[in-house]
Scaffold this motif. Sequence first.
Motif, short mmCIF file in Angstrom:
data_model
loop_
_atom_site.label_atom_id
_atom_site.label_comp_id
_atom_site.label_asym_id
_atom_site.label_seq_id
_atom_site.Cartn_x
_atom_site.Cartn_y
_atom_site.Cartn_z
N GLU A 263 -11.29 -4.02 7.87
CA GLU A 263 -11.28 -5.46 8.19
C GLU A 263 -11.70 -6.30 7.00
O GLU A 263 -11.30 -7.46 6.88
N HIS A 264 -12.45 -5.71 6.08
CA HIS A 264 -13.01 -6.45 4.97
C HIS A 264 -12.39 -6.05 3.64
O HIS A 264 -13.01 -6.25 2.58
N LEU A 265 -11.20 -5.47 3.70
CA LEU A 265 -10.45 -5.14 2.51
C LEU A 265 -9.29 -6.11 2.34
O LEU A 265 -8.85 -6.75 3.31
N ARG A 266 -8.79 -6.23 1.13
CA ARG A 266 -7.66 -7.11 0.88
C ARG A 266 -6.44 -6.70 1.71
O ARG A 266 -6.18 -5.51 1.91
N PRO A 267 -5.66 -7.67 2.20
CA PRO A 267 -4.48 -7.32 2.99
C PRO A 267 -3.48 -6.45 2.23
O PRO A 267 -2.69 -5.74 2.85
N ALA A 268 -3.51 -6.50 0.90
CA ALA A 268 -2.56 -5.73 0.11
C ALA A 268 -2.80 -4.23 0.17
O ALA A 268 -1.90 -3.44 -0.12
N HIS A 302 -7.97 -2.71 -8.75
CA HIS A 302 -8.20 -2.74 -7.31
C HIS A 302 -8.14 -1.34 -6.69
O HIS A 302 -8.82 -1.05 -5.70
N ILE A 303 -7.31 -0.45 -7.27
CA ILE A 303 -7.31 0.93 -6.81
C ILE A 303 -8.66 1.58 -7.10
O ILE A 303 -9.25 2.27 -6.26
N ALA A 304 -9.18 1.33 -8.31
CA ALA A 304 -10.49 1.87 -8.68
C ALA A 304 -11.58 1.33 -7.76
O ALA A 304 -12.52 2.04 -7.39
N GLU A 305 -11.44 0.08 -7.34
CA GLU A 305 -12.42 -0.51 -6.41
C GLU A 305 -12.37 0.18 -5.05
O GLU A 305 -13.42 0.48 -4.45
N LEU A 306 -11.16 0.47 -4.55
CA LEU A 306 -11.05 1.20 -3.28
C LEU A 306 -11.70 2.58 -3.40
O LEU A 306 -12.38 3.04 -2.46
N PHE A 307 -11.49 3.23 -4.52
CA PHE A 307 -12.08 4.56 -4.74
C PHE A 307 -13.60 4.47 -4.69
O PHE A 307 -14.28 5.31 -4.07
N ALA A 308 -14.15 3.43 -5.29
CA ALA A 308 -15.61 3.27 -5.29
C ALA A 308 -16.14 3.02 -3.87
O ALA A 308 -17.20 3.54 -3.49
N ILE A 309 -15.39 2.25 -3.08
CA ILE A 309 -15.80 1.99 -1.69
C ILE A 309 -15.76 3.29 -0.88
O ILE A 309 -16.70 3.61 -0.13
N ALA A 310 -14.68 4.03 -1.03
CA ALA A 310 -14.56 5.30 -0.32
C ALA A 310 -15.68 6.26 -0.72
O ALA A 310 -16.24 6.97 0.12
N ASP A 311 -16.01 6.26 -2.00
CA ASP A 311 -17.11 7.10 -2.48
C ASP A 311 -18.42 6.75 -1.78
O ASP A 311 -19.16 7.63 -1.34
#
Length: 547
Positions: A263-268, A302-311
């Motif tokens: 819900e709090h991630l970019r729509p992309a 932004h891909i690296a940011e998603l990876f950090a969140i998942a981590d």
Amino acid sequence: MSSRRSVVLCLAALAVVLPGASRAQQPAAPRAPAGLAALKREAAADVDAHARLTQQIVDQLYSYGELGYQEVETSRYLVQLLRDNGFAVEQGIAGLPTAWIATWGSGKPVLSLGADLDDIPQASQVPGVACHLPLVDGAPGHGEGHNAGPAVNIVAALAVKRIMERDHLPGTLKIWPGVAEELGGGKAFLVRAGYFKDTDIVLFAHVASMLETGWGDTPGTGNISVLYSFKGQSAHAAAAPWRGRSALDAVELMDVGWNFRREHLRPAQRSHYVIKDGGDQPNVVPSTASVWYYLRELDGPHIAELFAIADSIARGAALMTGTSLASERILGSAWPGHFNKVVAQTMYENIKQVGLPQWSAADQTLAKAVQRELHVVEQGLDTSLAPLPAPPTEEQRHAGFSDDIGDVSWNVPTVVLLYPSNIPNLPGHNWSNGITMATPIAHKGASAGAKVQAMTLLDFLLRPELVQQAWDYFRTVQTKTIHYAPLIRPDDQPALELNVATMEKYRPAMRKLYYEPTKYATYLEQLGVAYPTLRQPDGRCVGGPAR
């Protein structure tokens, strides 16, 4: 007239008038190439003359149906074909046993042709049959259509090679495969190993339902593919569960946490996962468990940011369950692509000259029957070209898909040729996308693509100013503010164990159905498929080899 042809003609004239040297003493001038337009017509005619080779490659690879990293038969066949036609082939490159690079010629420009090899799980399909009918139940198959791309590139390269040999044209042709593209598994490793450092232009080929190309940012995303593995403590799940620490609980809590975070991630963004290891049996607290994520976004940061969140979510799940995050293994990656304006515009002029194939009534009947089967508009196959599209805005980039050709595109001027070997409006990554891929639709579409590739190769061979313009765009526009940083880490290695068990399970049955071109004109003939075969009036889906 090309500048190279002008030089050749001038040298020939000088050989006649230079004083003080007999004709025997003069070095033989290279044969002057014909005009570029005439050479393009010659190359297109050569592709037509080798339609049988195109069909054989398409059908042979369809019958192999190999998953990523396991493209053993596919690579063996293509390597031998290229060696038989004079290419030097280096195998097992970049730590990828099924990857290779084939080279012919010398000097500049260095023109590189790529296409993917692998297929997808559970997509086995009898070609030419307009309903779901697996060749081998449960087996993988070319429900992405990667079996036709190598034919596009090889037939194109051979046509251009014959011209280069005859006219003594300098230049180097390279052909290479996209290994494990469906896993994002190959191209970043090829880039890291330096296989594009001396390349001037890359022309990639991918199946579609239209003959087209494009430039600028891809409509889709890039991605990173990560396997999160948790370590817990086993115990009797009924007698002493308090003594256990469930790694599966960590996996499930990670998935719950990620789904709340969406819900709090970019729509992309696009993200999806499968649980690869959920334990052994219910009465044993799982001591190991793993979950495999694809994390997609519009650009590398932004891909690296998603990876950090998942981590962070994975580590939180481990804390909540008293387990440990044993490893985060990157299984693949793909930068979002950005394709070269100069190369795309040059290619599109050739697309307009080639045009779409002439589809037969049988081709259109099959296409409409498949569309009816999938409950989409029964428009049949496309019959008119689309214009060269303008690059999508960020708001328009919502296609979601990824392709690791993006990593190549940030290292050398690159475009993707989409060639028309499939049916419009199919879901992709599905058995239905395999229906055409060993039929006249695929053969005609691959030949059309080969003509465009060959003609575009000739443009960049004979018009060196285009190479310079492509690099000017690459340096002053594409990479002016964005610079490539690989998503794979220095120690990451290809996940070669993926798909081994699946291919071991299905290959014996699949091998019995490999195409035999010395016995049968086409794979449809070998399988006994009447073209096209539609669902029976009583609703049955039948056709192909006896079961």
